[in-house]
Write an enzyme that holds these catalytic residues in place. Sequence first.
Site, mmCIF file in Angstrom:
data_model
loop_
_atom_site.group_PDB
_atom_site.id
_atom_site.type_symbol
_atom_site.label_atom_id
_atom_site.label_comp_id
_atom_site.label_asym_id
_atom_site.label_seq_id
_atom_site.Cartn_x
_atom_site.Cartn_y
_atom_site.Cartn_z
ATOM 1 N N GLY A 104 0.832 -1.204 0.000
ATOM 2 C CA GLY A 104 0.000 0.000 0.000
ATOM 3 C C GLY A 104 0.863 1.248 0.000
ATOM 4 N N ASP A 141 3.127 -2.768 8.340
ATOM 5 C CA ASP A 141 2.133 -2.741 7.263
ATOM 6 C C ASP A 141 1.153 -1.594 7.491
ATOM 7 O OD1 ASP A 141 0.689 -3.474 5.028
ATOM 8 O OD2 ASP A 141 0.306 -5.531 5.691
ATOM 9 N N ALA A 154 -2.956 -0.022 6.923
ATOM 10 C CA ALA A 154 -4.306 -0.526 7.191
ATOM 11 C C ALA A 154 -5.312 0.457 6.605
ATOM 12 C CB ALA A 154 -4.542 -0.692 8.692
ATOM 13 N N GLU A 174 -0.721 -10.565 3.176
ATOM 14 C CA GLU A 174 -0.443 -9.754 4.374
ATOM 15 C C GLU A 174 -0.807 -10.513 5.650
ATOM 16 O OE1 GLU A 174 -1.052 -5.202 2.672
ATOM 17 O OE2 GLU A 174 -2.775 -6.286 3.464
#
Length: 251
Positions: A33, A88, A90, A110
């Site tokens: 992302g 990561d 979200a 993920e």
Amino acid sequence: MTQTPQTDPAKLAAARAAVALVRDGMKLGLGTGSTAAIMVRELAARARAEGLSLRCAATSKGTCDLAESLGLSIESLDEIGWLDMTIDGADEVDPDLHLIKGGGGAHLREKIVAAASHRMVVIADPGKVVEQLGTFPLPVEVLQFGFETTRTLIRRALADLDLGDRDVLHRLKGSEPWVTDEGNWILDLHLDCIPDPVALARALAAIPGVVEHGLFLGMCHVAIIGKPDGTVVQLDRNADIDADMLAGEGD
Ligand SMILES: O=C[C@H](O)[C@H](O)[C@H](O)COP(=O)(O)O
């Protein structure tokens, strides 16, 4: 002025704070992302500057390509084994650090990488912090085989949870189905709110054609929320969170 993801100061602040947690010799999971991409750039720059020896597993082809282009060494998860930490992004973070992920369609890999990690650190801007999950459409990766059957079973499961009459939309890229790294399709569940994420996760996981849903429950240990002024707020699992404190500070 609209900011590109690369220059978004809130995402950059969160990414930098997470990269500061990295130690020489660590085995890392790299998320996917726009926020994770900023983190990968920061990580690569720090590794280069300090000569860090890191072993990294990527959660998508996109992240793998980016990381390798910046000189980070990427190995398969099975080559590396258990990871010290995954960093990561979200799509939503609730007060229990339950997450919605998969806006970029990468939530299957993920989740596997997060499950293989001693610690999952989420990085986000304040716009991702919510009181209750569900405003962001919940991504569900499904097999192409029996796609409409799976969609019907999902609709029935939602109705059983008093979440009927919601849109369950096939994610498209142009006029073609959006295809995940694993060759599957995505359904986006427009739920507005998810009063019982545990019950929904259980119901979705029980449907045969569902490969993985984007609810990450009890997986995130720490969320680092960057703010536009470059500062961060760290939210630890089980700690009291004042989401109002962060509300309205999104970009
Ligand atoms: O599939 C994509 C991932 O779950 C991303 O981490 C999530 O969508 C957040 O992405 P971004 O940082 O671009 O908002």
